[in-house]
Design a protein around this motif. Structure first.
Motif, PDB file in Angstrom:
ATOM      1  N   THR A   6       0.812  -1.222   0.000  1.00 46.83           N
ATOM      2  CA  THR A   6       0.000   0.000   0.000  1.00 46.83           C
ATOM      3  C   THR A   6       0.843   1.269   0.000  1.00 46.83           C
ATOM      4  N   SER A   7       2.157   1.121  -0.109  1.00 48.91           N
ATOM      5  CA  SER A   7       3.012   2.302  -0.061  1.00 48.91           C
ATOM      6  C   SER A   7       2.914   3.089  -1.361  1.00 48.91           C
ATOM      7  N   LEU A   8       3.188   4.382  -1.267  1.00 56.63           N
ATOM      8  CA  LEU A   8       3.119   5.245  -2.446  1.00 56.63           C
ATOM      9  C   LEU A   8       4.325   5.078  -3.354  1.00 56.63           C
ATOM     10  N   ALA A   9       5.371   4.419  -2.882  1.00 59.56           N
ATOM     11  CA  ALA A   9       6.593   4.310  -3.679  1.00 59.56           C
ATOM     12  C   ALA A   9       7.227   2.946  -3.471  1.00 59.56           C
ATOM     13  N   PRO A  10       7.993   2.478  -4.451  1.00 57.19           N
ATOM     14  CA  PRO A  10       8.708   1.218  -4.261  1.00 57.19           C
ATOM     15  C   PRO A  10       9.798   1.382  -3.199  1.00 57.19           C
ATOM     16  N   PRO A  11      10.316   0.269  -2.691  1.00 49.41           N
ATOM     17  CA  PRO A  11      11.291   0.382  -1.600  1.00 49.41           C
ATOM     18  C   PRO A  11      12.633   0.932  -2.048  1.00 49.41           C
ATOM     19  N   ASP A  12      13.366   1.436  -1.071  1.00 52.76           N
ATOM     20  CA  ASP A  12      14.783   1.805  -1.214  1.00 52.76           C
ATOM     21  C   ASP A  12      15.040   3.019  -2.096  1.00 52.76           C
ATOM     22  N   ILE A  13      14.101   3.939  -2.164  1.00 53.98           N
ATOM     23  CA  ILE A  13      14.387   5.220  -2.818  1.00 53.98           C
ATOM     24  C   ILE A  13      14.906   6.170  -1.746  1.00 53.98           C
ATOM     25  N   VAL A  14      16.030   6.795  -2.031  1.00 49.68           N
ATOM     26  CA  VAL A  14      16.639   7.706  -1.051  1.00 49.68           C
ATOM     27  C   VAL A  14      15.739   8.925  -0.851  1.00 49.68           C
ATOM     28  N   ILE A  15      15.503   9.272   0.401  1.00 50.09           N
ATOM     29  CA  ILE A  15      14.680  10.451   0.707  1.00 50.09           C
ATOM     30  C   ILE A  15      15.513  11.534   1.375  1.00 50.09           C
ATOM     31  N   GLY A  16      16.317  11.162   2.327  1.00 49.54           N
ATOM     32  CA  GLY A  16      17.139  12.168   3.004  1.00 49.54           C
ATOM     33  C   GLY A  16      17.831  11.570   4.206  1.00 49.54           C
ATOM     34  N   SER A  17      18.160  12.422   5.153  1.00 45.28           N
ATOM     35  CA  SER A  17      18.828  11.936   6.364  1.00 45.28           C
ATOM     36  C   SER A  17      18.263  12.662   7.579  1.00 45.28           C
ATOM     37  N   VAL A  18      18.454  12.051   8.718  1.00 44.96           N
ATOM     38  CA  VAL A  18      17.919  12.618   9.961  1.00 44.96           C
ATOM     39  C   VAL A  18      18.758  13.843  10.335  1.00 44.96           C
ATOM     40  N   SER A  19      18.075  14.966  10.550  1.00 48.30           N
ATOM     41  CA  SER A  19      18.807  16.187  10.911  1.00 48.30           C
ATOM     42  C   SER A  19      18.589  16.569  12.371  1.00 48.30           C
ATOM     43  N   ARG A  20      17.493  16.120  12.956  1.00 47.14           N
ATOM     44  CA  ARG A  20      17.216  16.452  14.358  1.00 47.14           C
ATOM     45  C   ARG A  20      16.323  15.374  14.942  1.00 47.14           C
ATOM     46  N   ILE A  21      16.552  15.074  16.193  1.00 44.24           N
ATOM     47  CA  ILE A  21      15.743  14.045  16.852  1.00 44.24           C
ATOM     48  C   ILE A  21      15.017  14.692  18.030  1.00 44.24           C
ATOM     49  N   VAL A  22      13.695  14.553  18.033  1.00 42.59           N
ATOM     50  CA  VAL A  22      12.902  15.084  19.153  1.00 42.59           C
ATOM     51  C   VAL A  22      12.400  13.886  19.951  1.00 42.59           C
ATOM     52  N   ASN A  23      12.996  13.665  21.105  1.00 42.31           N
ATOM     53  CA  ASN A  23      12.592  12.523  21.931  1.00 42.31           C
ATOM     54  C   ASN A  23      11.309  12.846  22.673  1.00 42.31           C
ATOM     55  N   ARG A  24      10.481  11.816  22.830  1.00 44.35           N
ATOM     56  CA  ARG A  24       9.228  12.005  23.550  1.00 44.35           C
ATOM     57  C   ARG A  24       9.147  11.005  24.697  1.00 44.35           C
ATOM     58  N   THR A  25       8.353  11.330  25.660  1.00 42.67           N
ATOM     59  CA  THR A  25       8.297  10.493  26.858  1.00 42.67           C
ATOM     60  C   THR A  25       7.433   9.255  26.625  1.00 42.67           C
ATOM     61  N   GLY A  26       7.581   8.289  27.522  1.00 39.88           N
ATOM     62  CA  GLY A  26       6.746   7.091  27.482  1.00 39.88           C
ATOM     63  C   GLY A  26       7.078   6.204  26.302  1.00 39.88           C
TER      64      GLY A  26
END
Lengths: 374, 173
Positions: free
Chosen positions: A319-339
């Motif tokens: 059901t995905s909009l795109a086939p697997p393994d297409i490069v999108i980008g990289s993580v630039s910031r991580i916002v941690n959440r509780t629980g």
């Protein structure tokens, strides 16, 4: 006066009703609206092209005044980048080909097996609230709604409207865009040190803040996979760094099969294999001024903490909009959440959406976008 | 046949459509490239406001509706959304003009600017009502401010253009 007021009321009512009817028809996918848009496009395109030719000097003058310094800086940066990238590109191409061959040999789908159509971006949306661009290919090239659009750097969006000789592409940054993605966690740097001659043979366990270090009779190996020892068929006793908020238990009190603690289960890891761990999430656009985010990343201890710079690629799936393994980008910031809420990851896109020219449309229509015959 | 064509061309709303097409072509080309502070300038909403300033609230509402409909035809937003918003903008500009005693050039500029800014705030609200998500945020105010300031500069020539386009046929002759 009363007559005038009545006329005014009637006119306003008529305009309101017409608007509501038009909006309803468009939201329900009326073919009349699509036909009207398509016909207007045919009539309006020549006028727009002529105006574009006439006003090009004005646009160029404006861009010269406002963007000259940026262009010079960008040119310097790109020259450096080209020099840096030339060497690594060759090895990357070789690796990609090998990976595709491997996938083909195993009967798995690859991007190379999907036909594509190249197009050029001919305009962007004049609206401040939608992030779309227009390309000069349409249904004549086999394009359909939902097909993923890429450029040389990676994914840029999906097709939302298709006409005969043009299409509208919704960019990844549009608030209406969502895509299943995978986060590939980068393995921690591996260091190998040889024990000095005469070192007493024995098992000495060392604990570090983020990695597991196990001293073997002759070689000490550090891996990024908690609880895993490269080259060993049976993982030896080891201690993991305590997670935030976790109570540290003395080593002697640690029993087998404790989550995040020592383990003696039989896990086979081929020697020297740094398997990148993957986790899925949903990429969502947030408008032109904000970077897209990835939600629904599970907070799994095995996956470990996501690192800044970890690549984001499309997850694929039925059901995905795109086939697997297409490069999108990289993580630039991580916002941690509780629980139990996983972190929210801000993503720097690989493709520069502000400067799009040639794009490639994969002729892959996701099942969720296929029109079901009545 | 020629008589009919001439009669059609004399109709003020027909002239408005032609003027609207010209302005729309400017909107999708030169004003689409010029993005001060990252904001796409909106001359279509200025045209709607100017119609209200030039010919009053009733004509402004109808003219705004027509201009918005033209804009809807090139956007991916639901058809009729800009038409409804621009009709309100044209109406408000006309009402504002009628409330000013002896309007001057700067009151017209102020009204054109304010009506444009209101339009830029109403547009994301209307989009949200029709199901769009994530566009109603603080940036909307910034966009409204920039569009309002720019449209203030262009409001006098835009009003003259609308005054000419929306002239009664007898006066044109």
């Amino acid at each position: 006066m009363a007559d005038l007021s009545f006329t005014r009321r009637r006119a306003i009512l008529l305009l309101s009703l017409t608007s509501v009817i038009l909006i309803t028809m468009d939201l329900r996918g009326s073919s009349v609206i699509n036909f009207a848009r398509s016909t207007f496009g045919v009539v309006f395109r020549p006028i727009e092209s002529a105006t574009k030719v006439v006003t090009r000097p004005i646009g160029n003058a404006w861009n010269g005044m406002t963007h000259y310094n940026d262009v010079v800086k960008e040119n310097h940066r790109l020259n450096d980048l080209v020099a840096f990238s030339e060497g690594s590109t060759i090895s990357a191409i070789a690796s990609v080909r090998e990976a595709q061959e491997l996938l083909s040999l195993n009967g798995l789908p690859t991007l190379a097996g999907i036909a594509s159509c190249t197009a050029q971006v001919v305009g962007q949306s004049p609206s401040n609230f939608t992030q779309t661009v227009e390309i000069n290919r349409g249904s004549e090239c086999g394009l359909k709604v939902g097909m993923p659009v890429l450029n040389a750097a990676g994914m840029i969006g999906k097709i939302t409207d298709v006409y005969n000789k043009r299409s509208v592409v919704m960019l990844l940054t549009d608030p209406g865009y969502s895509l299943a993605v995978k986060v590939v966690n980068i393995p921690a740097p591996t260091t190998t040190t040889t024990a000095a001659p005469g070192t007493p043979v024995g098992d000495i366990t060392t604990t570090t803040s983020t990695t597991t270090t196990t001293t073997l009779p002759r070689v000490t190996t550090t891996t990024g996979i908690p609880g895993f020892v490269p080259g060993a068929t049976i993982a030896t006793s080891s201690t993991l760094a305590p997670l935030p908020g976790e109570v540290t238990v003395p080593v002697g009190d640690v029993g087998p099969n404790q989550p995040g603690k020592s383990t003696s289960s039989e896990i086979t890891v081929p020697p020297g294999l740094d398997v990148p761990l993957r986790e899925t999430g949903a990429l969502e656009g947030r408008g032109i001024s904000r970077t897209p985010i990835v939600r629904f990343v599970e907070n799994q201890p095995r996956f470990g903490a996501v690192r800044i710079g970890s690549p984001i690629i499309s997850a694929g799936g039925a059901t995905s909009l795109a086939p697997p393994d297409i490069v999108i980008g990289s993580v630039s910031r991580i916002v941690n959440r509780t629980g139990t809420l996983g972190p929210i990851l801000e993503v720097t896109l690989a493709a520069n959406l502000k400067n799009l020219n040639f794009v490639r449309i994969l002729l892959y229509q996701p099942s969720s976008e296929r029109v079901v015959a009545p | 046949m020629i008589q009919r064509v001439l009669l059609f061309a004399e109709n003020r709303y027909a002239r408005l459509v032609l003027v609207g097409l010209m302005v729309l072509s400017l909107q999708t080309t030169v004003f689409n490239d010029m993005r001060p502070f990252g904001v796409c300038l909106q001359v279509m909403v200025l045209l709607a406001a100017s119609a209200g300033l030039a010919r009053g609230s009733d004509v402004g509402a109808i003219a705004g509706f027509i201009i918005g409909l033209l804009y809807d035809l090139v956007l991916t937003t639901p058809m009729g959304l800009c038409a409804a918003v621009f009709a309100i903008v044209g109406y408000l500009a006309g009402v504002g003009q009628s409330l000013v005693y002896e309007p001057t050039w700067w009151t017209r500029m102020l009204l054109g600017s304010t009506a444009s800014a209101i339009g830029m705030i109403l547009l994301p609200i209307a989009s949200t009502v029709t199901g769009a998500t994530g566009i109603l945020n603080v940036r909307v105010l910034f966009v409204a401010l920039i569009v309002g300031l720019f449209n203030a500069v262009l409001s006098i020539p835009a009003e003259r253009l609308c005054r000419w386009a929306l002239t009664e046929p007898a006066a044109v002759r």
